[in-house]
Enzyme design. Structure first.
Site, short mmCIF file in Angstrom:
data_model
loop_
_atom_site.label_atom_id
_atom_site.label_comp_id
_atom_site.label_asym_id
_atom_site.label_seq_id
_atom_site.Cartn_x
_atom_site.Cartn_y
_atom_site.Cartn_z
N CYS A 39 23.93 66.14 -55.62
CA CYS A 39 24.55 65.90 -56.74
C CYS A 39 24.89 64.23 -56.90
O CYS A 39 24.97 63.82 -55.84
CB CYS A 39 25.83 66.49 -56.84
SG CYS A 39 26.83 66.76 -58.04
N ASP A 41 27.73 63.32 -57.55
CA ASP A 41 29.18 63.03 -57.34
C ASP A 41 29.46 61.88 -56.42
O ASP A 41 28.85 61.88 -55.16
CB ASP A 41 29.63 64.41 -56.52
CG ASP A 41 31.26 64.39 -56.51
OD1 ASP A 41 31.65 63.74 -55.99
OD2 ASP A 41 31.75 65.40 -57.15
N ARG A 43 31.64 61.39 -54.29
CA ARG A 43 32.30 61.51 -53.09
C ARG A 43 31.02 62.22 -52.02
O ARG A 43 31.46 62.54 -50.92
CB ARG A 43 33.24 62.74 -53.09
CG ARG A 43 34.46 62.30 -53.97
CD ARG A 43 35.28 63.59 -54.56
NE ARG A 43 34.51 64.36 -55.31
CZ ARG A 43 35.03 65.61 -55.94
NH1 ARG A 43 36.29 65.74 -55.72
NH2 ARG A 43 34.37 66.46 -56.60
N HIS A 98 27.58 70.74 -52.90
CA HIS A 98 28.69 70.17 -52.22
C HIS A 98 29.97 70.85 -52.65
O HIS A 98 30.21 71.45 -54.06
CB HIS A 98 29.06 68.72 -52.26
CG HIS A 98 29.21 68.30 -53.95
ND1 HIS A 98 30.37 68.12 -54.28
CD2 HIS A 98 28.45 68.15 -54.90
CE1 HIS A 98 30.67 67.95 -55.60
NE2 HIS A 98 29.25 67.85 -56.28
N CYS A 101 32.25 71.05 -56.57
CA CYS A 101 31.21 70.39 -57.86
C CYS A 101 31.66 70.77 -59.02
O CYS A 101 31.70 71.88 -59.46
CB CYS A 101 29.90 71.09 -57.19
SG CYS A 101 28.72 70.37 -58.48
ZN LIG Z 1 28.56 68.05 -58.03
#
Ligand SMILES: [Zn+2]
Length: 204
Positions: A39, A41, A43, A98, A101
Protein backbone atom coordinates in the site's frame (compact mmCIF):
# COMPACT_ATOMS: atom_id res chain seq x y z
CA UNK A 1 6.25 21.18 7.21
CA UNK A 2 9.51 19.28 7.31
CA UNK A 3 12.02 20.32 4.65
CA UNK A 4 12.48 17.17 2.57
CA UNK A 5 15.37 18.65 0.58
CA UNK A 6 17.19 19.21 3.86
CA UNK A 7 16.64 15.47 4.36
CA UNK A 8 18.37 14.83 1.02
CA UNK A 9 21.32 16.92 2.15
CA UNK A 10 21.49 14.87 5.34
CA UNK A 11 21.31 11.62 3.32
CA UNK A 12 24.17 12.77 1.09
CA UNK A 13 26.24 13.59 4.13
CA UNK A 14 25.52 10.62 6.42
CA UNK A 15 23.95 7.65 4.61
CA UNK A 16 25.17 7.80 1.03
CA UNK A 17 28.90 7.54 1.86
CA UNK A 18 28.21 4.27 3.75
CA UNK A 19 26.31 2.79 0.81
CA UNK A 20 28.35 4.30 -2.00
CA UNK A 21 30.00 1.04 -3.05
CA UNK A 22 26.61 -0.73 -3.06
CA UNK A 23 25.16 1.91 -5.38
CA UNK A 24 28.25 1.65 -7.60
CA UNK A 25 27.72 -2.14 -7.89
CA UNK A 26 24.06 -1.59 -8.71
CA UNK A 27 24.97 0.69 -11.60
CA UNK A 28 25.75 -2.54 -13.45
CA UNK A 29 22.17 -3.80 -13.03
CA UNK A 30 19.65 -5.05 -10.51
CA UNK A 31 18.67 -8.53 -9.43
CA UNK A 32 16.04 -8.04 -6.73
CA UNK A 33 14.93 -10.82 -4.37
CA UNK A 34 11.24 -10.06 -4.78
CA UNK A 35 8.52 -8.04 -6.40
CA UNK A 36 6.91 -6.44 -3.34
CA UNK A 37 3.38 -5.10 -3.81
CA UNK A 38 2.15 -2.99 -0.94
CA UNK A 39 0.00 0.00 0.00
CA UNK A 40 1.04 3.64 -0.49
CA UNK A 41 0.31 4.28 3.20
CA UNK A 42 3.10 6.40 4.69
CA UNK A 43 3.18 4.20 7.79
CA UNK A 44 4.26 1.21 5.72
CA UNK A 45 7.95 1.29 4.81
CA UNK A 46 8.84 -1.99 3.09
CA UNK A 47 12.61 -1.45 2.88
CA UNK A 48 12.63 -0.56 6.58
CA UNK A 49 10.64 -3.47 8.00
CA UNK A 50 12.21 -6.10 5.72
CA UNK A 51 15.66 -4.72 6.53
CA UNK A 52 16.35 -4.49 2.79
CA UNK A 53 19.24 -2.78 1.13
CA UNK A 54 19.05 -0.90 -2.18
CA UNK A 55 18.61 -3.35 -5.04
CA UNK A 56 16.89 -6.04 -2.97
CA UNK A 57 13.17 -5.39 -3.46
CA UNK A 58 11.34 -4.19 -6.55
CA UNK A 59 8.28 -2.33 -5.29
CA UNK A 60 4.81 -1.48 -6.56
CA UNK A 61 2.70 0.68 -4.28
CA UNK A 62 -0.87 1.88 -4.59
CA UNK A 63 -3.85 2.55 -2.34
CA UNK A 64 -4.85 -0.83 -0.91
CA UNK A 65 -2.12 -2.98 -2.56
CA UNK A 66 -4.64 -3.86 -5.26
CA UNK A 67 -3.47 -5.83 -8.29
CA UNK A 68 -6.78 -6.45 -10.05
CA UNK A 69 -7.35 -9.09 -12.67
CA UNK A 70 -5.44 -8.72 -15.92
CA UNK A 71 -7.05 -5.91 -17.91
CA UNK A 72 -8.83 -4.48 -14.84
CA UNK A 73 -5.89 -2.72 -13.26
CA UNK A 74 -3.93 0.02 -14.93
CA UNK A 75 -1.28 -0.44 -17.59
CA UNK A 76 1.42 0.50 -15.09
CA UNK A 77 0.54 -2.49 -12.91
CA UNK A 78 0.60 -4.94 -15.84
CA UNK A 79 3.85 -3.54 -17.22
CA UNK A 80 5.63 -3.53 -13.88
CA UNK A 81 4.60 -7.11 -13.08
CA UNK A 82 5.69 -8.22 -16.55
CA UNK A 83 9.05 -6.50 -16.19
CA UNK A 84 9.69 -7.95 -12.72
CA UNK A 85 8.79 -11.50 -13.75
CA UNK A 86 10.09 -11.72 -17.32
CA UNK A 87 13.03 -9.31 -17.39
CA UNK A 88 14.26 -9.37 -13.79
CA UNK A 89 13.09 -12.95 -13.15
CA UNK A 90 12.22 -12.31 -9.51
CA UNK A 91 11.85 -15.61 -7.62
CA UNK A 92 8.95 -14.39 -5.47
CA UNK A 93 6.09 -11.90 -5.37
CA UNK A 94 4.92 -10.69 -1.98
CA UNK A 95 1.53 -9.00 -1.68
CA UNK A 96 1.70 -7.11 1.61
CA UNK A 97 -1.38 -5.54 3.15
CA UNK A 98 -1.26 -3.71 6.44
CA UNK A 99 -3.22 -3.02 9.61
CA UNK A 100 -5.65 -0.09 9.62
CA UNK A 101 -5.61 0.24 5.81
CA UNK A 102 -7.65 3.29 4.80
CA UNK A 103 -8.34 1.88 1.33
CA UNK A 104 -9.91 -1.24 2.83
CA UNK A 105 -11.81 0.92 5.31
CA UNK A 106 -13.20 2.78 2.27
CA UNK A 107 -14.16 -0.48 0.56
CA UNK A 108 -16.03 -1.49 3.72
CA UNK A 109 -17.77 1.91 4.07
CA UNK A 110 -18.35 3.25 0.52
CA UNK A 111 -20.54 6.10 1.88
CA UNK A 112 -17.30 7.66 3.15
CA UNK A 113 -15.98 7.83 -0.43
CA UNK A 114 -18.69 9.97 -2.02
CA UNK A 115 -16.26 12.88 -2.42
CA UNK A 116 -13.48 10.55 -3.62
CA UNK A 117 -14.94 8.99 -6.78
CA UNK A 118 -11.62 7.75 -8.16
CA UNK A 119 -10.79 6.05 -4.87
CA UNK A 120 -14.24 4.48 -4.91
CA UNK A 121 -13.72 3.05 -8.40
CA UNK A 122 -10.25 1.79 -7.53
CA UNK A 123 -11.12 0.00 -4.29
CA UNK A 124 -14.23 -1.52 -5.89
CA UNK A 125 -11.82 -3.72 -7.86
CA UNK A 126 -11.56 -5.61 -4.56
CA UNK A 127 -15.27 -5.82 -3.79
CA UNK A 128 -15.33 -9.61 -4.07
CA UNK A 129 -13.04 -9.63 -1.01
CA UNK A 130 -16.04 -8.42 1.01
CA UNK A 131 -17.67 -11.85 0.61
CA UNK A 132 -14.49 -13.60 1.78
CA UNK A 133 -14.10 -11.32 4.80
CA UNK A 134 -15.98 -13.29 7.40
CA UNK A 135 -13.76 -16.28 7.99
CA UNK A 136 -11.74 -15.40 11.06
CA UNK A 137 -13.76 -14.93 14.25
CA UNK A 138 -10.64 -13.78 16.14
CA UNK A 139 -10.35 -10.64 14.06
CA UNK A 140 -12.47 -7.55 13.51
CA UNK A 141 -14.20 -7.03 10.17
CA UNK A 142 -11.58 -4.57 8.84
CA UNK A 143 -8.75 -7.01 9.56
CA UNK A 144 -10.75 -9.82 7.96
CA UNK A 145 -11.21 -7.65 4.86
CA UNK A 146 -7.51 -6.72 4.76
CA UNK A 147 -6.70 -10.46 4.86
CA UNK A 148 -9.31 -11.31 2.23
CA UNK A 149 -7.96 -8.57 -0.06
CA UNK A 150 -4.45 -10.05 0.16
CA UNK A 151 -5.83 -13.50 -0.77
CA UNK A 152 -7.77 -11.93 -3.67
CA UNK A 153 -4.64 -10.23 -5.05
CA UNK A 154 -2.73 -13.53 -4.91
CA UNK A 155 -5.48 -15.05 -7.08
CA UNK A 156 -5.50 -11.97 -9.35
CA UNK A 157 -1.76 -12.28 -9.94
CA UNK A 158 -2.38 -15.68 -11.51
CA UNK A 159 -4.48 -13.99 -14.26
CA UNK A 160 -1.28 -12.40 -15.61
CA UNK A 161 0.21 -14.85 -18.12
CA UNK A 162 3.82 -14.09 -17.16
CA UNK A 163 3.02 -14.92 -13.52
CA UNK A 164 1.01 -18.07 -14.23
CA UNK A 165 3.72 -19.34 -16.55
CA UNK A 166 6.59 -18.74 -14.09
CA UNK A 167 4.60 -20.24 -11.18
CA UNK A 168 3.76 -23.26 -13.32
CA UNK A 169 7.42 -23.71 -14.21
CA UNK A 170 8.38 -23.63 -10.51
CA UNK A 171 10.41 -20.44 -10.97
CA UNK A 172 8.16 -18.09 -9.03
CA UNK A 173 6.37 -18.28 -5.68
CA UNK A 174 3.58 -16.01 -4.46
CA UNK A 175 3.28 -14.97 -0.82
CA UNK A 176 0.74 -12.95 1.15
CA UNK A 177 1.81 -10.89 4.14
CA UNK A 178 -0.01 -8.69 6.60
CA UNK A 179 2.14 -6.06 8.31
CA UNK A 180 1.10 -4.41 11.55
CA UNK A 181 3.04 -1.16 11.84
CA UNK A 182 2.09 -0.76 15.51
CA UNK A 183 3.83 -3.98 16.58
CA UNK A 184 6.24 -4.65 13.70
CA UNK A 185 4.66 -8.08 13.29
CA UNK A 186 4.09 -9.79 9.97
CA UNK A 187 1.61 -12.65 9.54
CA UNK A 188 1.73 -14.71 6.38
CA UNK A 189 -0.75 -16.67 4.29
CA UNK A 190 -0.28 -20.39 4.80
CA UNK A 191 0.02 -21.99 1.35
CA UNK A 192 -2.08 -25.03 2.31
CA UNK A 193 -5.07 -23.40 4.07
CA UNK A 194 -4.85 -19.89 2.55
CA UNK A 195 -5.42 -18.61 6.11
CA UNK A 196 -3.08 -16.29 8.00
CA UNK A 197 -0.63 -17.86 10.43
CA UNK A 198 0.39 -16.57 13.82
CA UNK A 199 2.89 -13.70 13.62
CA UNK A 200 6.22 -15.14 12.56
CA UNK A 201 8.23 -11.99 12.93
CA UNK A 202 8.43 -10.08 16.18
CA UNK A 203 10.39 -6.93 16.59
CA UNK A 204 10.68 -6.30 20.31
ZN1 LIG B 1 -3.37 0.91 3.09
Amino acid sequence: MRDLLAGVTQFQKDTFPQKKSRFAELAGGQSPEALFITCSDSRVNPELFTNSEPGEIFVIRNAGNIVGRKGEADLGMAATIEYAVKALKVPQIIVCGHAKCGAMQGLMSPEALTTLPEVGKWVSLSKSALEDASGDPNNDRLTQLIEANIRLQLRNLMTFPAVAEAVGAGKLRLHGWLYDFETGEVTVVAPDTFQFTEPNVRIA
